[in-house]
Design a protein around this motif. Structure first.
Motif, short mmCIF file in Angstrom:
data_model
loop_
_atom_site.label_atom_id
_atom_site.label_comp_id
_atom_site.label_asym_id
_atom_site.label_seq_id
_atom_site.Cartn_x
_atom_site.Cartn_y
_atom_site.Cartn_z
N ILE A 99 0.88 -1.16 0.00
CA ILE A 99 0.00 0.00 0.00
C ILE A 99 0.92 1.21 0.00
O ILE A 99 1.89 1.27 0.76
CB ILE A 99 -0.91 0.03 1.25
CG1 ILE A 99 -1.94 -1.10 1.16
CG2 ILE A 99 -1.61 1.39 1.37
CD1 ILE A 99 -2.80 -1.25 2.40
N GLU A 100 0.65 2.15 -0.88
CA GLU A 100 1.34 3.43 -0.86
C GLU A 100 0.39 4.42 -0.21
O GLU A 100 -0.66 4.73 -0.77
CB GLU A 100 1.68 3.90 -2.28
CG GLU A 100 2.75 3.07 -2.93
CD GLU A 100 3.11 3.58 -4.32
OE1 GLU A 100 4.15 3.16 -4.83
OE2 GLU A 100 2.35 4.38 -4.91
N LEU A 101 0.72 4.86 1.00
CA LEU A 101 -0.12 5.81 1.72
C LEU A 101 0.45 7.20 1.52
O LEU A 101 1.61 7.46 1.85
CB LEU A 101 -0.14 5.45 3.22
CG LEU A 101 -1.04 6.32 4.09
CD1 LEU A 101 -2.51 6.15 3.71
CD2 LEU A 101 -0.82 5.98 5.55
N PHE A 102 -0.36 8.09 0.96
CA PHE A 102 0.08 9.46 0.65
C PHE A 102 -0.65 10.46 1.53
O PHE A 102 -1.79 10.24 1.95
CB PHE A 102 -0.25 9.82 -0.81
CG PHE A 102 0.57 9.09 -1.82
CD1 PHE A 102 1.80 9.59 -2.22
CD2 PHE A 102 0.11 7.92 -2.40
CE1 PHE A 102 2.56 8.92 -3.17
CE2 PHE A 102 0.86 7.25 -3.35
CZ PHE A 102 2.08 7.75 -3.74
N SER A 103 0.01 11.58 1.76
CA SER A 103 -0.65 12.74 2.37
C SER A 103 -0.50 13.90 1.40
O SER A 103 0.54 14.05 0.76
CB SER A 103 0.01 13.09 3.70
OG SER A 103 1.32 13.60 3.49
N PHE A 104 -1.54 14.68 1.26
CA PHE A 104 -1.50 15.91 0.47
C PHE A 104 -2.31 16.95 1.23
O PHE A 104 -3.27 16.60 1.93
CB PHE A 104 -2.12 15.71 -0.93
CG PHE A 104 -1.32 14.81 -1.82
CD1 PHE A 104 -0.13 15.24 -2.40
CD2 PHE A 104 -1.75 13.52 -2.10
CE1 PHE A 104 0.61 14.40 -3.21
CE2 PHE A 104 -1.02 12.68 -2.91
CZ PHE A 104 0.17 13.12 -3.48
N PRO A 105 -1.95 18.22 1.11
CA PRO A 105 -2.73 19.25 1.79
C PRO A 105 -4.17 19.29 1.26
O PRO A 105 -4.39 19.34 0.05
CB PRO A 105 -2.00 20.55 1.45
CG PRO A 105 -0.63 20.13 1.03
CD PRO A 105 -0.79 18.77 0.42
N ASN A 106 -5.14 19.19 2.14
CA ASN A 106 -6.57 19.35 1.83
C ASN A 106 -7.09 18.50 0.67
O ASN A 106 -7.69 19.02 -0.26
CB ASN A 106 -6.88 20.83 1.56
CG ASN A 106 -6.45 21.70 2.70
OD1 ASN A 106 -6.77 21.43 3.85
ND2 ASN A 106 -5.69 22.75 2.40
N PRO A 107 -6.93 17.19 0.71
CA PRO A 107 -7.48 16.37 -0.37
C PRO A 107 -9.01 16.35 -0.29
O PRO A 107 -9.57 16.40 0.81
CB PRO A 107 -6.91 14.98 -0.09
CG PRO A 107 -6.72 14.96 1.39
CD PRO A 107 -6.32 16.37 1.76
#
Length: 138
Positions: A57-65
């Motif tokens: 699993i590639e877990l990503f964070s992005f500002p305000n998805p």
């Protein structure tokens, strides 16, 4: 031609909550964690299976998805399914590690085509996750 699914990418609204969920609650292992300054984004590679074909699993964070529609059924990828040998044991182990009380399992069902038992629950961002009990030949 294909050898299996290599990874599934998930974007989390709250990276730390989702990281805790996949690592601590589901008991998966971190392969690599990277912070990408230019994107203000974390990328966490998580090992799903302990043996067999590599899957991640590639877990990503992005500002305000934006939120992902889950219900009613939306077009596109529907859910993540994890194969387990013993459904009841897997559910008990996950519930025992659920220190934040996030896990609510639906009723266990039986696949009308394969006869395999399965259950759904959701991750912190409402992504449906299925646990499916599969035979030893998996």
């Amino acid at each position: 031609m294909f050898k299996g699914i290599h990874h599934v990418a998930i974007i989390a609204k709250d990276y730390e909550v989702s990281k805790h969920f996949y690592i601590n609650t589901l008991g998966m292992k971190i392969i690599c964690e990277t912070y990408r300054e230019q994107r203000q984004s974390y990328k966490l590679d998580i090992q799903v299976a302990e043996e067999g074909t590599p899957s991640q699993i590639e877990l990503f964070s992005f500002p305000n998805p934006p939120s992902r529609p889950s219900r009613p059924e939306a077009a596109g990828l529907r859910h993540l399914c994890l194969a387990v040998e013993d459904l009841d044991k897997a559910m008990q182990e996950i519930k025992a590690r659920d220190d934040r009380n996030l896990i609510v399992f639906e009723d266990v069902r039986v696949d009308e085509i394969t006869g395999e038992r399965f259950v759904f629950f959701a991750d912190p961002d409402e992504l449906p996750i299925e646990l499916k009990q599969v035979g030893s030949s998996w």
